[in-house]
Motif scaffolding. Structure first.
Motif, PDB file in Angstrom:
ATOM      1  N   SER A 141       4.508 -29.875  -4.335  1.00 38.99           N
ATOM      2  CA  SER A 141       4.202 -30.941  -5.281  1.00 38.99           C
ATOM      3  C   SER A 141       5.417 -31.863  -5.429  1.00 38.99           C
ATOM      4  CB  SER A 141       3.811 -30.340  -6.628  1.00 38.99           C
ATOM      5  OG  SER A 141       2.691 -29.491  -6.455  1.00 38.99           O
ATOM      6  N   PHE A 142       5.145 -33.124  -5.725  1.00 38.03           N
ATOM      7  CA  PHE A 142       6.223 -34.116  -5.749  1.00 38.03           C
ATOM      8  C   PHE A 142       5.936 -35.228  -6.742  1.00 38.03           C
ATOM      9  CE2 PHE A 142       3.027 -35.615  -2.883  1.00 38.03           C
ATOM     10  CZ  PHE A 142       3.006 -36.989  -3.064  1.00 38.03           C
ATOM     11  N   GLN A 143       6.968 -35.998  -7.061  1.00 33.29           N
ATOM     12  CA  GLN A 143       6.848 -37.190  -7.892  1.00 33.29           C
ATOM     13  C   GLN A 143       7.061 -38.416  -7.021  1.00 33.29           C
ATOM     14  OE1 GLN A 143       9.979 -35.948 -10.689  1.00 33.29           O
ATOM     15  NE2 GLN A 143       8.551 -36.529 -12.317  1.00 33.29           N
ATOM     16  N   ARG A 144       6.218 -39.427  -7.198  1.00 32.92           N
ATOM     17  CA  ARG A 144       6.396 -40.683  -6.446  1.00 32.92           C
ATOM     18  C   ARG A 144       7.581 -41.480  -7.002  1.00 32.92           C
ATOM     19  NH1 ARG A 144       2.081 -41.018  -3.085  1.00 32.92           N
ATOM     20  NH2 ARG A 144       0.154 -40.091  -3.837  1.00 32.92           N
ATOM     21  N   ARG A 145       7.837 -41.323  -8.290  1.00 33.55           N
ATOM     22  CA  ARG A 145       9.021 -41.925  -8.913  1.00 33.55           C
ATOM     23  C   ARG A 145       9.581 -40.932  -9.927  1.00 33.55           C
ATOM     24  NH1 ARG A 145       4.647 -44.393 -11.618  1.00 33.55           N
ATOM     25  NH2 ARG A 145       4.967 -44.274 -13.866  1.00 33.55           N
ATOM     26  N   LYS A 146      10.833 -41.087 -10.269  1.00 32.71           N
ATOM     27  CA  LYS A 146      11.555 -40.094 -11.066  1.00 32.71           C
ATOM     28  C   LYS A 146      10.855 -39.726 -12.377  1.00 32.71           C
ATOM     29  CE  LYS A 146      16.115 -38.942 -12.756  1.00 32.71           C
ATOM     30  NZ  LYS A 146      17.504 -39.342 -12.862  1.00 32.71           N
ATOM     31  N   ASP A 147      10.297 -40.669 -13.080  1.00 31.89           N
ATOM     32  CA  ASP A 147       9.662 -40.382 -14.370  1.00 31.89           C
ATOM     33  C   ASP A 147       8.142 -40.309 -14.274  1.00 31.89           C
ATOM     34  OD1 ASP A 147       9.329 -43.062 -13.828  1.00 31.89           O
ATOM     35  OD2 ASP A 147       9.616 -43.704 -15.901  1.00 31.89           O
ATOM     36  N   GLY A 148       7.615 -40.250 -13.066  1.00 32.82           N
ATOM     37  CA  GLY A 148       6.173 -40.255 -12.866  1.00 32.82           C
ATOM     38  C   GLY A 148       5.550 -38.868 -12.925  1.00 32.82           C
ATOM     39  N   PRO A 149       4.227 -38.829 -12.812  1.00 32.63           N
ATOM     40  CA  PRO A 149       3.526 -37.548 -12.806  1.00 32.63           C
ATOM     41  C   PRO A 149       3.759 -36.788 -11.496  1.00 32.63           C
ATOM     42  CG  PRO A 149       1.994 -39.321 -12.382  1.00 32.63           C
ATOM     43  CD  PRO A 149       3.309 -39.958 -12.692  1.00 32.63           C
ATOM     44  N   TRP A 150       3.481 -35.498 -11.517  1.00 34.09           N
ATOM     45  CA  TRP A 150       3.624 -34.646 -10.340  1.00 34.09           C
ATOM     46  C   TRP A 150       2.304 -34.603  -9.577  1.00 34.09           C
ATOM     47  CZ3 TRP A 150       8.030 -32.453  -8.522  1.00 34.09           C
ATOM     48  CH2 TRP A 150       9.146 -32.547  -9.358  1.00 34.09           C
ATOM     49  N   VAL A 151       2.360 -34.907  -8.293  1.00 37.60           N
ATOM     50  CA  VAL A 151       1.187 -34.879  -7.426  1.00 37.60           C
ATOM     51  C   VAL A 151       1.130 -33.512  -6.752  1.00 37.60           C
ATOM     52  CG1 VAL A 151       0.057 -35.931  -5.427  1.00 37.60           C
ATOM     53  CG2 VAL A 151       1.356 -37.361  -7.040  1.00 37.60           C
ATOM     54  N   ALA A 152      -0.013 -32.854  -6.871  1.00 38.26           N
ATOM     55  CA  ALA A 152      -0.178 -31.517  -6.292  1.00 38.26           C
ATOM     56  C   ALA A 152      -0.313 -31.614  -4.772  1.00 38.26           C
ATOM     57  CB  ALA A 152      -1.406 -30.838  -6.881  1.00 38.26           C
ATOM     58  N   GLN A 153       0.429 -30.776  -4.073  1.00 40.98           N
ATOM     59  CA  GLN A 153       0.385 -30.748  -2.610  1.00 40.98           C
ATOM     60  C   GLN A 153       0.782 -29.353  -2.137  1.00 40.98           C
ATOM     61  OE1 GLN A 153       1.848 -34.092  -0.187  1.00 40.98           O
ATOM     62  NE2 GLN A 153       3.394 -32.682   0.551  1.00 40.98           N
ATOM     63  N   TYR A 154       0.173 -28.919  -1.027  1.00 41.74           N
ATOM     64  CA  TYR A 154       0.564 -27.635  -0.442  1.00 41.74           C
ATOM     65  C   TYR A 154       0.529 -27.710   1.070  1.00 41.74           C
ATOM     66  CZ  TYR A 154      -4.409 -26.611   0.437  1.00 41.74           C
ATOM     67  OH  TYR A 154      -5.706 -26.659   0.872  1.00 41.74           O
ATOM     68  N   ALA A 155       1.234 -26.794   1.685  1.00 43.67           N
ATOM     69  CA  ALA A 155       1.212 -26.630   3.135  1.00 43.67           C
ATOM     70  C   ALA A 155       0.898 -25.163   3.407  1.00 43.67           C
ATOM     71  CB  ALA A 155       2.562 -26.996   3.737  1.00 43.67           C
ATOM     72  N   TRP A 156       0.264 -24.909   4.534  1.00 45.59           N
ATOM     73  CA  TRP A 156      -0.022 -23.523   4.898  1.00 45.59           C
ATOM     74  C   TRP A 156       0.315 -23.278   6.354  1.00 45.59           C
ATOM     75  CZ3 TRP A 156      -3.287 -22.986   8.952  1.00 45.59           C
ATOM     76  CH2 TRP A 156      -4.228 -23.984   9.180  1.00 45.59           C
ATOM     77  N   LYS A 157       0.601 -22.017   6.634  1.00 45.61           N
ATOM     78  CA  LYS A 157       0.819 -21.560   8.004  1.00 45.61           C
ATOM     79  C   LYS A 157      -0.023 -20.309   8.180  1.00 45.61           C
ATOM     80  CE  LYS A 157       5.549 -23.139   8.612  1.00 45.61           C
ATOM     81  NZ  LYS A 157       6.928 -22.739   8.894  1.00 45.61           N
ATOM     82  N   ARG A 158      -0.625 -20.179   9.342  1.00 46.96           N
ATOM     83  CA  ARG A 158      -1.415 -18.983   9.631  1.00 46.96           C
ATOM     84  C   ARG A 158      -0.901 -18.352  10.906  1.00 46.96           C
ATOM     85  NH1 ARG A 158      -7.031 -17.927  12.063  1.00 46.96           N
ATOM     86  NH2 ARG A 158      -7.451 -15.852  11.269  1.00 46.96           N
ATOM     87  N   PHE A 159      -0.615 -17.081  10.836  1.00 45.77           N
ATOM     88  CA  PHE A 159      -0.142 -16.343  11.990  1.00 45.77           C
ATOM     89  C   PHE A 159      -1.337 -15.909  12.819  1.00 45.77           C
ATOM     90  CE2 PHE A 159       1.031 -12.361  14.089  1.00 45.77           C
ATOM     91  CZ  PHE A 159       2.090 -12.819  14.846  1.00 45.77           C
ATOM     92  N   GLU A 160      -1.309 -16.234  14.103  1.00 46.53           N
ATOM     93  CA  GLU A 160      -2.367 -15.829  15.027  1.00 46.53           C
ATOM     94  C   GLU A 160      -1.729 -15.030  16.147  1.00 46.53           C
ATOM     95  OE1 GLU A 160      -4.229 -19.412  16.349  1.00 46.53           O
ATOM     96  OE2 GLU A 160      -4.692 -20.053  14.330  1.00 46.53           O
ATOM     97  N   ALA A 161      -2.087 -13.777  16.248  1.00 47.78           N
ATOM     98  CA  ALA A 161      -1.530 -12.933  17.307  1.00 47.78           C
ATOM     99  C   ALA A 161      -2.211 -13.267  18.631  1.00 47.78           C
ATOM    100  CB  ALA A 161      -1.733 -11.464  16.973  1.00 47.78           C
ATOM    101  N   GLY A 162      -1.421 -13.329  19.695  1.00 48.42           N
ATOM    102  CA  GLY A 162      -1.961 -13.580  21.018  1.00 48.42           C
ATOM    103  C   GLY A 162      -2.421 -12.286  21.670  1.00 48.42           C
ATOM    104  N   GLY A 163      -2.694 -12.343  22.959  1.00 47.56           N
ATOM    105  CA  GLY A 163      -3.148 -11.164  23.689  1.00 47.56           C
ATOM    106  C   GLY A 163      -2.123 -10.053  23.717  1.00 47.56           C
ATOM    107  N   LYS A 164      -0.858 -10.409  23.689  1.00 49.09           N
ATOM    108  CA  LYS A 164       0.218  -9.423  23.670  1.00 49.09           C
ATOM    109  C   LYS A 164       0.915  -9.502  22.321  1.00 49.09           C
ATOM    110  CE  LYS A 164       1.086  -9.871  28.612  1.00 49.09           C
ATOM    111  NZ  LYS A 164       2.059 -10.253  29.620  1.00 49.09           N
ATOM    112  N   ALA A 165       1.466  -8.406  21.903  1.00 44.58           N
ATOM    113  CA  ALA A 165       2.101  -8.353  20.584  1.00 44.58           C
ATOM    114  C   ALA A 165       3.234  -9.365  20.446  1.00 44.58           C
ATOM    115  CB  ALA A 165       2.613  -6.948  20.310  1.00 44.58           C
ATOM    116  N   GLU A 166       3.953  -9.627  21.533  1.00 38.86           N
ATOM    117  CA  GLU A 166       5.095 -10.529  21.429  1.00 38.86           C
ATOM    118  C   GLU A 166       4.704 -12.008  21.507  1.00 38.86           C
ATOM    119  OE1 GLU A 166       4.647  -9.475  25.755  1.00 38.86           O
ATOM    120  OE2 GLU A 166       4.711  -8.341  23.907  1.00 38.86           O
ATOM    121  N   VAL A 167       3.466 -12.295  21.827  1.00 37.34           N
ATOM    122  CA  VAL A 167       3.009 -13.681  21.927  1.00 37.34           C
ATOM    123  C   VAL A 167       2.334 -14.061  20.612  1.00 37.34           C
ATOM    124  CG1 VAL A 167       1.492 -15.271  23.147  1.00 37.34           C
ATOM    125  CG2 VAL A 167       2.660 -13.454  24.400  1.00 37.34           C
TER     126      VAL A 167
END
Length: 77
Positions: free
Chosen positions: A16-42
């Protein structure tokens, strides 16, 4: 950096962030998803970011809302 939350196979980061110092907070998120490949190390990470069109008075409120929406999105998949 804000703490991350692990939920199912996802790592969720509130950004979440503010567009200006005294402004409201805008809700935002990021996600990451782990996907295992055919081999454990991939492996690859899928990642994306969503800015929600909702603003809050405090950063904490915006972050909590963003995390709850991220969890809802994951549950709907």
């Amino acid at each position: 950096m804000k703490p991350s939350v692990t939920y199912r196979d996802y790592l969720i980061q509130s950004e979440s962030f503010q567009r200006r110092k005294d402004g409201p907070w805008v809700a935002q998120y990021a996600w990451k998803r782990f996907e295992a490949g055919g081999k454990a190390e991939v492996s690859t990470f899928s990642t994306d970011q969503y800015q929600l069109h909702v603003a809050f008075t405090t950063e904490i409120e915006a972050d909590e809302y963003a995390l709850s929406r991220a969890k809802e999105w994951i549950d709907s998949r």
